[in-house]
Design a protein around this motif. Structure first.
Motif, mmCIF file in Angstrom:
data_model
loop_
_atom_site.group_PDB
_atom_site.id
_atom_site.type_symbol
_atom_site.label_atom_id
_atom_site.label_comp_id
_atom_site.label_asym_id
_atom_site.label_seq_id
_atom_site.Cartn_x
_atom_site.Cartn_y
_atom_site.Cartn_z
ATOM 1 N N ARG A 427 -55.585 86.806 31.957
ATOM 2 C CA ARG A 427 -55.629 86.774 30.507
ATOM 3 C C ARG A 427 -54.408 86.059 29.944
ATOM 4 O O ARG A 427 -53.285 86.230 30.427
ATOM 5 C CB ARG A 427 -55.704 88.196 29.950
ATOM 6 N N GLN A 428 -54.635 85.263 28.897
ATOM 7 C CA GLN A 428 -53.540 84.514 28.282
ATOM 8 C C GLN A 428 -52.588 85.467 27.563
ATOM 9 O O GLN A 428 -53.014 86.415 26.896
ATOM 10 C CB GLN A 428 -54.115 83.502 27.285
ATOM 11 N N LYS A 429 -51.281 85.197 27.691
ATOM 12 C CA LYS A 429 -50.284 86.055 27.055
ATOM 13 C C LYS A 429 -50.221 85.794 25.554
ATOM 14 O O LYS A 429 -50.430 84.666 25.102
ATOM 15 C CB LYS A 429 -48.905 85.792 27.654
ATOM 16 N N PRO A 430 -49.909 86.812 24.776
ATOM 17 C CA PRO A 430 -49.696 86.579 23.335
ATOM 18 C C PRO A 430 -48.334 85.936 23.105
ATOM 19 O O PRO A 430 -47.479 85.882 23.997
ATOM 20 C CB PRO A 430 -49.754 87.984 22.752
ATOM 21 N N PHE A 431 -48.120 85.414 21.892
ATOM 22 C CA PHE A 431 -46.822 84.874 21.535
ATOM 23 C C PHE A 431 -45.792 85.995 21.468
ATOM 24 O O PHE A 431 -46.109 87.156 21.189
ATOM 25 C CB PHE A 431 -46.882 84.151 20.187
#
Length: 476
Positions: A427-431
């Motif tokens: 899963r892509q990390k949040p900012f």
């Protein structure tokens, strides 16, 4: 003034009448067009329903599709119809219920205890007649438990015939998967079987489809996953008591109606081979080093000249098998379609196609072809095609119903995720703290600690950086 006002109102009324008439004409034209489209779309399913109802009054298939699955008319306008969430049901006979069950098991001696457990439970709990293959029956009769609890009238072998039109003198007892590829269940036996229980994988489901190759309705298949892939087998064996109780004590079972393909090899105007396939039929070059050259026609119109290693013609059920490996689309099993997928085409523009289920596909081996071609049915038996032969494929009028665990869509998505890990990735990390580094909000969103800046932070060792990254990933 009153006369002028009346005239204006009359003109307006006439304009509204003409506009309403034009709208009504357009609406009727759209209705006629939609009805024609729906008739063409539903022909194979209507033939399936007619075959189910007329073939055996004990087996009734309840199709709860709305009349128009795409559009509905409300207040003179066309709107998208809400999806139908009701399941398609296979209803048992109201008076006798299911009384005869065919139990098919994978050719694995280690599965014999599970087969014995299923057979005894069906007879003890439901007093059913169980039909098994001969090799399975011989193995079961060696068990003292089976010999003491099961009567000979409640356990019998499965009778098949090499030719569906053969007489009784040609009846044989089925003897394993390899010897039964060209055999089908005799019609009298098929009429007695109310349900099929499979203990194996997807190959066993295709074997069951091969057995029911005649024009008679196919009983529902209750598939337990005891194989490798298990894409078509949504049930686990450890829950067989709950599943069988829910299936055979209810008025009916939810099913997924799976379309099959009717395949015929034509030679000099006659049929030399006829099969029903569940997944796909493949025309390839076999052992020849040359490309296959096939003339492909759809509904009599020339589609293209196939120059490739071969051509896959598959059902929506088979779209997740060989066709998917060759770059074809994955298609929901409820979509009425026929898929054409080339195998390594020597062209940059030949891409997989999806045709209506009402289409008839014809593949001919031209006389000037460098070699012959080979046809395989569901990845099992193969048949050679000579120059001048043709393969004619259309949607079969008899479906293969498999019992659903929840619904067709939920079962299909679950199989994609379970068997193929569909679209699984990290899963892509949040900012950082919700800020976007590209907008210059990093410092505002993440205040620095007193006396320490982000730029002046001490560099980390590679091992420490890797550990910190793994910790961050696990937290995310």
């Amino acid at each position: 003034a009153e006369t002028g006002g009346f005239a204006r109102r009359a003109r307006l009324s006439a304009r509204e009448t003409i506009r309403a008439r034009d709208e009504m004409t357009t609406s009727r034209s759209l209705q006629t067009l939609l009805v024609v489209c729906l008739v063409q779309w539903s022909q194979p399913f209507m033939r399936s329903v007619a075959s189910e109802v007329s073939g055996d009054p004990r087996r009734r298939l309840s199709h709860d599709r709305p009349l128009s699955p795409f559009f509905s008319q409300a207040a003179g306008s066309w709107e998208t119809a809400a999806p139908c969430d009701r399941l398609e049901m296979h209803l048992w006979d109201e008076l006798r219920g299911p009384k005869c069950v065919l139990v098919l098991a994978k050719r694995d001696p280690s599965l014999l205890p599970e087969v014995e457990e299923i057979v005894t439970y069906l007879q003890d709990t439901f007093d059913m007649t169980v039909v098994v293959e001969r090799m399975v029956m011989e193995a079961l009769l060696k068990s003292p438990r089976i010999r003491s609890m099961v009567g000979p009238e409640k356990l019998r072998p499965l009778l098949v015939t090499d030719d569906p039109t053969a007489d009784e003198s040609k009846l044989v007892v089925i003897d394993g998967l390899e010897d039964s590829e060209l055999q089908e269940i005799v019609e009298e036996e098929q009429e007695d079987i109310d349900a099929v229980v499979t203990l194996g994988g997807d190959g066993l489901v295709m074997h069951a489809s091969t057995l029911f190759g005649s024009g008679k309705p196919v009983p529902p298949l209750l598939c337990f996953n005891m194989g490798s892939m298990g894409f078509l087998t949504p049930f686990e064996f450890h829950e067989y008591r709950t599943i069988l109780d829910a299936a055979f004590r209810s008025p009916g079972v939810p099913i997924t109606p799976r379309t099959r393909l009717d395949c015929s090899i034509m030679r000099k105007g006659g049929v030399i081979e006829h099969r029903h396939v569940l997944n796909e039929v493949v025309v390839d070059r076999g052992a020849s080093p040359h490309l296959s050259q096939l003339e492909c026609y759809v509904d009599g119109a020339h589609l293209t000249t196939v120059q490739a290693d071969g051509l896959i013609i598959s059902t929506p059920t088979g779209s997740t098998a060989y066709s998917m490996s060759a770059g074809g689309s994955m298609v929901h099993p409820s979509v009425p379609a026929i898929l054409l997928t080339p195998i390594c085409p020597h062209s940059l523009s030949f891409r997989p196609l999806m045709l209506p289920a009402t289409s008839e596909v014809r593949c001919e081996v031209p006389e000037d072809n460098r070699s012959s071609a080979w046809v395989s049915f569901d990845g099992k038996s193969r048949k050679a095609m000579q120059r001048g032969d043709a393969l004619v494929v259309s949607t079969s009028s008899v479906i293969l119903p498999t019992v659903s665990r929840s619904s067709t869509t939920v079962d299909w998505f679950s199989s994609l995720q379970r068997s193929f890990s569909f679209n699984s990735r990290v899963r892509q990390k949040p900012f950082f703290n919700g800020g976007d580094p590209g907008t210059g909000e990093r410092e505002a969103m993440a205040p620095e600690e007193p006396g320490k800046s982000l730029e002046a932070a001490e560099p980390m060792e590679p091992v420490e950086a890797m550990d910190a990254q793994m910790k961050t990933n696990s937290e995310v």
